[in-house]
Design an enzyme around this catalytic site. Sequence first.
Site, short mmCIF file in Angstrom:
data_model
loop_
_atom_site.label_atom_id
_atom_site.label_comp_id
_atom_site.label_asym_id
_atom_site.label_seq_id
_atom_site.Cartn_x
_atom_site.Cartn_y
_atom_site.Cartn_z
N HIS A 121 1.20 -1.14 0.01
CA HIS A 121 -0.25 -0.30 0.41
C HIS A 121 1.03 1.28 0.32
O HIS A 121 1.00 1.60 1.32
CB HIS A 121 -0.63 -0.29 1.67
CG HIS A 121 -1.83 1.23 1.34
ND1 HIS A 121 -2.65 1.52 -0.20
CD2 HIS A 121 -2.33 2.52 2.27
CE1 HIS A 121 -3.05 2.99 0.77
NE2 HIS A 121 -2.69 3.58 1.73
N ASP A 124 1.19 4.89 0.38
CA ASP A 124 1.03 6.20 0.59
C ASP A 124 2.29 7.12 0.01
O ASP A 124 3.35 6.87 0.36
CB ASP A 124 1.09 6.40 2.54
CG ASP A 124 0.07 5.83 2.52
OD1 ASP A 124 -1.25 6.21 2.73
OD2 ASP A 124 0.10 5.13 3.56
N ASP A 155 -7.72 1.76 1.91
CA ASP A 155 -7.39 2.71 3.05
C ASP A 155 -8.30 4.03 2.94
O ASP A 155 -7.74 4.70 4.29
CB ASP A 155 -6.08 3.12 3.31
CG ASP A 155 -5.38 3.41 4.78
OD1 ASP A 155 -5.93 2.86 4.95
OD2 ASP A 155 -4.78 3.89 4.59
N HIS A 181 -5.15 10.01 0.03
CA HIS A 181 -5.63 10.62 1.62
C HIS A 181 -5.09 10.86 2.19
O HIS A 181 -5.47 11.64 3.51
CB HIS A 181 -6.78 9.11 2.04
CG HIS A 181 -5.98 7.43 1.90
ND1 HIS A 181 -5.69 7.13 1.00
CD2 HIS A 181 -4.54 6.93 3.34
CE1 HIS A 181 -4.72 5.79 0.50
NE2 HIS A 181 -4.67 6.04 1.89
#
Length: 919
Positions: free
Chosen positions: A13, A15, A125, A351
Site C-alpha cells: 500500500h 502512501d 484505506d 488520502h
Amino acid sequence: MKKPVAHIVSHTHWDREWYMPYERHHVRLIELMDVLLDTLERDPEYRSFHLDGQTIILDDYLEVRPENRERLTRFIREGRIAIGPWYVLQDEFLTSGEANVRNLLVGHREASRYGPVAKIGYFPDSFGNMGQAPQLMRQAGIANAIFGRGVKPTGFNNSVSESAAYESPFSEMIWRSPDGSEVLGILFANWYNNGMEIPVDPEAARAYWDSKLADAERFASTPQLLFMNGCDHQPVQSDLPAALRTARNLYPGYEFVHSDLATYVAAVERASDRELTVVEGELRSQRTDGWFTLANTASSRVYIKQANAKGQILLEKLAEPSAAFAASLGMPHPTPLLVHAWKTLMQNHPHDSICGCSVDEVHTEMMTRFAKSRHMAEPIVERSVAYIASRIDTSRYGGDKHVPFVLFNFAGAARSGTVSVELDVARRASTDIGPDKAYAAMELIRVDAGAVVDHEGRPVDAEIEDLGVRFGYELPDDKFRQPYMARRIRVTFGADSVPSNGYRTYAWRREEDADPAVAAPVAAAVEMTEAVAAAPSDLSLKNEYIAVVVGPNGSLSLTDKETGETYRDLGVFENSGDIGNEYVYVQDGGRKTLTTEALKAETRLVSRTAWRTTVEIVHRWEIPAEADERLQRERATATYLPDRKAGRSMRTVPLVITTLVTVERGVKAVKLKVRYDNHAKDHRLRMRFPTDAATSGVHYADSVYEIAKRSNEPAAEWRNPDNAQHQQTFAALDYGNRGLAVANVGLNEYEVLRDGRGTIAVTLLRAVGELGDWGVFPTPEAQCLGAQEAELAIIPYGGADERFAAAQEAYAFQVPWLAVQTDPHAGSLPAAYSLLSWTGERLALSAVKRGIQGEDCFYRWFNMSGAPATLALQADADSEWFLSNVLEEELGKLAPDEDGVLRVDVRPCEIVTLGRKRS
C-alpha cells in the site's frame, strides 16, 4: 469436499507522502520497484504483484528509472503486475464527484498505455466510502469493490473490535448505491496486511498460520480466503514461494495459491452459496464507538481543503466548460493542458495528503501543487471566454464611448447576484513613447462621468471606482510581448437572471458631456453608508426573499419572506480545546466550550445599494492560548486518544473575528465571509446555525453525486462525544415548512448537535500539533497560526419540497462569476444566450467538458432525489447525441424529437452522461 483456498495476494500500500516528505518516500519506491522487477524476472514462482490500484506509481518510478519502462510494461502485459483503475488512491469524501470520476478516467487511460486495466474497485484505506461508489464502479465496467473501512467496527491502528450487530457478518456482501446499482463488496476484515511477512521457518509458520487461517475463516462466507501479503510501504517478500511451500507442507487440508485480486474475486463469485447481506449507500463506520472513523480529517489543515475546493471549481465549473464551448465555436481545445492541470491537482488527493494528516513538509508541497494546477487552468479560462466573446455580436456598443464586456455564468442554473468587473477604459503602448509618458497620457483620461448599460442599452445601477493607471501587457501569438499603461476602473452592479451556462453583455459608457449628477448613484451610496454607520441601530439586510437583523451579540435573525419562518441565533461562534491529532478531535479534559452568545459585538453598515447590503460584525474574544503542559507528555508517549486528560492553559490570547454579512438582490442566501488571525494552539473553532427543524430526526448532506440522508443521532454503539461528519457543498435540516441549508467553500466538516434545536455546527478551524496514528510526529504547522478566512452561505427554504432548489443555490454559491472585456464587433452569437439550454426538475448539472480523447463533448447530471426525473435538452441540428458512461464510452444513440428536444429519463439518484459529436 474441496479444500479451502488461501489466496495470497502480494502488494504494497503506497502512501505517496505521509510520515515522510514525498521525495523520501519516492526513494523507497524506486528501491521497492527495482526489487520487484528483479524478483519477477528471477523467480517464475513469484507469480504476481498488485500495484495498489493507482497508476501514479508508474509515473513516479519511471521518472527516475525510465530505462526500465520495457521491463515494467512486459510484466504488466503478462498479468504479473496489476495496475489501475485509479490514478491515485484518493479520499472519496474530500474530493468532488467530478474529481473522483477524473481519477477513474485518467487511471484507466494511463493504465491502458501499459496493458490491461485491473477491473478491481480498490478502496483499501479510504476513511469511509461514498454511497455512489457501486454506481460509479458499474459505469466503469467494474462489478466489485474491495475496501478496508465502513462496515465493521474498527479501533486504534485498524484493529477489529466487537459489536452487537455488524452491517454484514461476513467479509463479503452486496453493496448497493442509492440508484440501485450493486457490486460484490469485500471488506478487508483483518486489514490489508493479514498475509504480510509469511514465515519460511516451519515452527514460526505454524504459529502464524494457526492464527491467520482462523481469523480469515471467522469472517469469510466461502472457502476462498484472502491474505494480503503486504502493508504500508511494505518491501517485496522475495522468499514468498518458499514460505508457501512451507505452508503447503504444514497444512495439507488447504490449498495455498500465490494469487491476484481478480482471481480471488472470481473464485468468491463461483463459490458463493449463501445469501449475502445488502449494505446500502455510504459506508461510514457508524456501528462503532466512533473514535477512529477518522472523520475529523475533514477539518485538519482547513486551508488545504479550501485550496482544493477552489482548484476543483476552477477546473470543473470554469476551465472545462469554457474550453468546451469555445472549442465548439472553433478554438483548438487544450486537452493536454487540462489533463495536466487535473493530474497536478489530483496529486494532492491521496488520502493522507488531502486529509491533512501528514508531516508539515507534505502540506507545504501541496500548496505549491495547488498553485501550479491553478496557474495552468487560469489562462485556459481567460483564452476560452475571450474567444467566445469574440464571437458575440457587440456591434450595438459602437464608437469609442463604449467599453463592452461579457458576464458569464457557468453555474448549473440561471442566477442573479452582485458582480465586480475591472475594465481598461483606455490603453497606451509604453513601447511607443516610454512608460512615463504613457502613464502621463492615461492620467488625463476622464472616468468621473460614466454609466453601465445592459445588452439592450438600458442603464444599470452600478458603482464605478477609479483604480488609476495600471501597468499591463499582452502576449500576442505572432509578435513579442506588448507592455502598456491603462486607465482602469472597477464597476460593481447587480446582474439579473444571467442564463445557465451562458452570458449577458454589458458596457461601460463614457459620458464626457454629461451632467455631474451621473456620478450621483455612487455618492448616494457612500452618504447612506456614512449616515447609518453613525447610527447603527438599523442593522438590517433584506431583499425580495429574506430579511436579516443583526443582534447585539453579532448573531443573525433570518426571516424567510416566502414561508414566514424565522431562524434565530445564527452565526454564534464556538471554541473548544483540542488535544487530539490530525486524524481525531478530542476535547480537552476540562470539556468547557466557549461561545460568543454573551459577547457584545461591534457592528457597522459597510454599504447599502440597490443591489447589495453588507454589514460588518467584529467579535473581540479572549481564548486559552494552548493546552496545558500535560499534553506535551501525552503526545510524546503516544497516549491513547480517548485516555488523554490535558486541559487548556490559563493564559489567553486575543481572537478577533471579523464577519462580513451580505444580502444581494435576486439571491435567496445570506453570504458570510469570516476573517481572523489565529494566535492560539490546540483548539477548534466552529460556527453554529440552529435550524429548529430537528423533529424528523434526520438531516441531509451534500456528498458525492448525492444528497445523503443521515441520522441526527449516531448508532447505539457510538461512544465518542463528537459526531462530526463529511460534507461537500452544504448540510441541511428541514421539517414541515422550515428548512435551512448552510453552504460552504472548502469547509468539509460539520456536526448536527444533539441540542434539541437541530443546530448545524460548521468547523472553521482545527489547530493541533501532531500527526498521530502509529508514531510520534510533531506537526507545528497544523496549528494553523496566522491569518485565516472562510466563506459560508445561509439558505432558508420551504421544507422538503424546496430542498433541491436550496441545493442549486448552494452549488451556485461556489461558482465564481466570469467577466471578460471585449470590443465592439459583429458576431454570430446574440448579446445574451445560454450555450447549453436544458431543464430537469431535481437534476443538478455536474460537468460540461471535452472528452479526454477525441473531439466529443460530454455533459453530466445527477438526480438529487429519490424520484424519477426527465432531462430535456435543446439539441443543435448539426450534432449526434449518445448516452455515455463515466469513462466516456458510447452506450447508445439518442435522437431528439421533432422540436429538436432531447428527452432522457433519469432514474432516482442516477448519474447520467450524454455525449455529443459533430456531424
